[in-house]
Motif scaffolding. Structure first.
Motif, mmCIF file in Angstrom:
data_model
loop_
_atom_site.group_PDB
_atom_site.id
_atom_site.type_symbol
_atom_site.label_atom_id
_atom_site.label_comp_id
_atom_site.label_asym_id
_atom_site.label_seq_id
_atom_site.Cartn_x
_atom_site.Cartn_y
_atom_site.Cartn_z
ATOM 1 N N LEU A 83 1.076 -1.513 0.417
ATOM 2 C CA LEU A 83 -0.356 -0.401 -0.301
ATOM 3 C C LEU A 83 0.544 1.351 0.049
ATOM 4 C CD1 LEU A 83 -2.923 1.155 0.184
ATOM 5 C CD2 LEU A 83 -2.589 1.534 3.242
ATOM 6 N N ALA A 84 1.951 0.898 1.270
ATOM 7 C CA ALA A 84 2.993 2.363 1.099
ATOM 8 C C ALA A 84 3.259 2.560 -0.034
ATOM 9 C CB ALA A 84 3.438 1.887 2.296
ATOM 10 N N THR A 85 3.807 1.536 -1.185
ATOM 11 C CA THR A 85 4.660 1.345 -2.465
ATOM 12 C C THR A 85 3.595 2.329 -3.508
ATOM 13 O OG1 THR A 85 6.275 -0.318 -1.402
ATOM 14 C CG2 THR A 85 5.701 0.527 -4.017
ATOM 15 N N LYS A 86 2.723 2.209 -3.209
ATOM 16 C CA LYS A 86 1.579 1.930 -4.751
ATOM 17 C C LYS A 86 1.475 3.707 -4.646
ATOM 18 C CE LYS A 86 -2.974 0.521 -5.894
ATOM 19 N NZ LYS A 86 -3.616 0.354 -5.258
ATOM 20 N N MET A 87 1.494 3.974 -2.993
ATOM 21 C CA MET A 87 1.032 5.403 -2.801
ATOM 22 C C MET A 87 2.130 6.426 -3.258
ATOM 23 S SD MET A 87 -0.796 5.224 0.453
ATOM 24 C CE MET A 87 -0.351 7.108 1.559
ATOM 25 N N MET A 88 3.283 5.530 -2.219
ATOM 26 C CA MET A 88 4.827 7.034 -3.172
ATOM 27 C C MET A 88 4.783 6.387 -4.444
ATOM 28 S SD MET A 88 8.286 6.073 -2.439
ATOM 29 C CE MET A 88 8.898 6.564 -0.312
ATOM 30 N N MET A 89 4.273 5.729 -5.398
ATOM 31 C CA MET A 89 4.877 5.350 -7.320
ATOM 32 C C MET A 89 3.930 6.447 -7.994
ATOM 33 S SD MET A 89 7.155 2.905 -7.252
ATOM 34 C CE MET A 89 7.305 1.952 -9.119
ATOM 35 N N LYS A 90 2.775 7.000 -6.510
ATOM 36 C CA LYS A 90 1.449 7.261 -7.194
ATOM 37 C C LYS A 90 2.533 8.298 -7.952
ATOM 38 C CE LYS A 90 -3.008 8.800 -6.760
ATOM 39 N NZ LYS A 90 -4.084 7.962 -5.803
ATOM 40 N N GLU A 91 2.722 8.799 -6.384
ATOM 41 C CA GLU A 91 3.290 10.209 -6.131
ATOM 42 C C GLU A 91 4.485 10.609 -7.775
ATOM 43 O OE1 GLU A 91 1.716 13.135 -4.833
ATOM 44 O OE2 GLU A 91 0.174 11.490 -4.308
ATOM 45 N N MET A 92 5.341 9.815 -7.752
ATOM 46 C CA MET A 92 6.647 9.272 -8.187
ATOM 47 C C MET A 92 6.277 9.839 -9.472
ATOM 48 S SD MET A 92 9.369 8.051 -6.860
ATOM 49 C CE MET A 92 9.883 7.407 -5.139
ATOM 50 N N GLU A 93 4.878 9.313 -10.000
ATOM 51 C CA GLU A 93 4.660 9.381 -11.551
ATOM 52 C C GLU A 93 4.267 10.789 -11.303
ATOM 53 O OE1 GLU A 93 4.323 6.256 -13.425
ATOM 54 O OE2 GLU A 93 3.636 8.244 -15.220
ATOM 55 N N LYS A 94 3.698 11.210 -11.018
ATOM 56 C CA LYS A 94 3.552 12.876 -10.898
ATOM 57 C C LYS A 94 4.664 13.523 -11.043
ATOM 58 C CE LYS A 94 -0.538 12.765 -7.625
ATOM 59 N NZ LYS A 94 -1.153 13.256 -6.379
ATOM 60 N N LEU A 95 6.067 13.653 -10.618
ATOM 61 C CA LEU A 95 7.024 14.603 -10.811
ATOM 62 C C LEU A 95 7.270 13.789 -12.048
ATOM 63 C CD1 LEU A 95 8.679 14.219 -7.361
ATOM 64 C CD2 LEU A 95 6.627 16.122 -8.448
ATOM 65 N N ASP A 96 6.758 12.979 -12.937
ATOM 66 C CA ASP A 96 8.008 11.976 -14.294
ATOM 67 C C ASP A 96 8.617 11.341 -13.950
ATOM 68 O OD1 ASP A 96 6.689 11.107 -16.808
ATOM 69 O OD2 ASP A 96 8.038 13.841 -17.540
ATOM 70 N N ILE A 97 8.410 10.251 -12.582
ATOM 71 C CA ILE A 97 9.821 9.820 -12.622
ATOM 72 C C ILE A 97 9.572 8.490 -12.935
ATOM 73 C CG2 ILE A 97 11.329 8.804 -10.773
ATOM 74 C CD1 ILE A 97 10.650 11.429 -9.335
ATOM 75 N N PRO A 98 9.796 7.959 -13.709
ATOM 76 C CA PRO A 98 9.318 6.617 -13.938
ATOM 77 C C PRO A 98 9.481 5.818 -13.437
ATOM 78 C CG PRO A 98 12.059 7.390 -14.954
ATOM 79 C CD PRO A 98 10.903 7.980 -14.456
ATOM 80 N N PRO A 99 8.731 3.800 -13.353
ATOM 81 C CA PRO A 99 9.542 3.095 -13.314
ATOM 82 C C PRO A 99 10.065 2.298 -13.026
ATOM 83 C CG PRO A 99 7.187 2.658 -14.340
ATOM 84 C CD PRO A 99 7.554 3.965 -14.964
#
Lengths: 158, 102
Positions: A83-99
């Protein structure tokens, strides 16, 4: 801003929690963007970040991480890391940080050399076919030191 | 700050970036590129055009955006603008240096 004097950055990534992996990746990419050479040596758990089967399943550490501001016992509940990972990845995506997988492609295309640690590869019984195709090779730590072959090279352990 | 480029006086910041895109023209770009040791080619202009359009439509520039741009791939981007491609290309394009870490 004054021009940097740093010519080359060598990173050793020894952990596979997503916050450590991204720290190393963002610093390596950032170096290239400033015209600084960059290389990453993946060792111990850091190898997971270049392991084809593992790299898209890395998690943020919710246990033993005081900055999560949640009781350690809660952090250990099933599904909490995901869950924590999913939330963090969502924020990263907003900043255009790729998987992780796409980030590795960007790093490789940007000229960042990606090396696996021989000792760790042997210890985890891995071989080159388990690791990403963009890998530049498997090195001993001695080999990696020899990559510090120019002045103003800095080495950073993550 | 002011700087004379190719006989024309333009406003720049302390890093040499133009602060007013309307003062930019292709001759200025050629001179700025020369200062960075770059000889402009068709491909360079294509990239400059792309990043100026991004700037005008207020979309942030990033290396990931370059990958998806369809104009150029990342390897070519580094080859065309050595020494930090977004930093150098935005300087030549007369737009501000990107503030992002990506």
């Amino acid at each position: 801003m004054a021009e940097t004097k740093v010519k080359k950055m060598l990173f050793i990534l020894s952990k596979a929690s997503i916050e450590n992996v991204y720290a190393a990746f963002i610093m390596a990419n950032g170096a290239r963007m400033e015209g600084i050479e960059a290389e990453i040596f993946f060792t111990f758990f850091g190898l997971e970040a270049i392991n084809k089967k593992k790299l898209e399943h890395l998690h943020v550490a919710t246990v033993g991480n005081p900055a999560m501001h949640m009781p350690t016992m809660l952090g250990g509940l099933p599904g909490m890391e995901a869950l924590a990972t999913k939330m963090m990845m969502k924020e990263m995506e907003k900043l255009d940080i790729p998987p992780v997988g796409e980030f590795l492609e960007i790093l490789s295309d940007s000229g960042v050399k990606l090396w696996a640690c021989k000792l760790a590869v042997d210890m985890f019984h891995l071989s080159e076919k388990d690791l990403i195709d963009d890998l530049d090779g498997i090195l001993t730590i001695g080999d990696f030191y020899s990559r510090a072959n120019s002045d103003e090279t800095h080495m950073l352990f993550v | 700050m002011e700087k004379v480029i190719n006989g024309k006086t333009v406003k720049v910041n302390e890093e040499g970036y133009l602060t007013d895109l309307s003062q930019w023209d292709k001759k200025i770009a050629v001179e700025l590129a020369k200062e960075k040791g770059i000889e402009m080619t068709d491909k360079h202009w294509e990239v400059i055009d792309y990043i100026q359009n991004k700037y005008k439509s207020e979309e942030p520039l990033s290396i990931r955006g370059i990958k998806k741009s369809g104009v150029i791939n990342i390897k070519e981007f580094y080859d065309l603008f050595p020494g930090g491609p977004l930093k150098v290309s935005t300087l030549i394009a007369g737009i501000p240096k990107p503030k992002s870490c990506m």
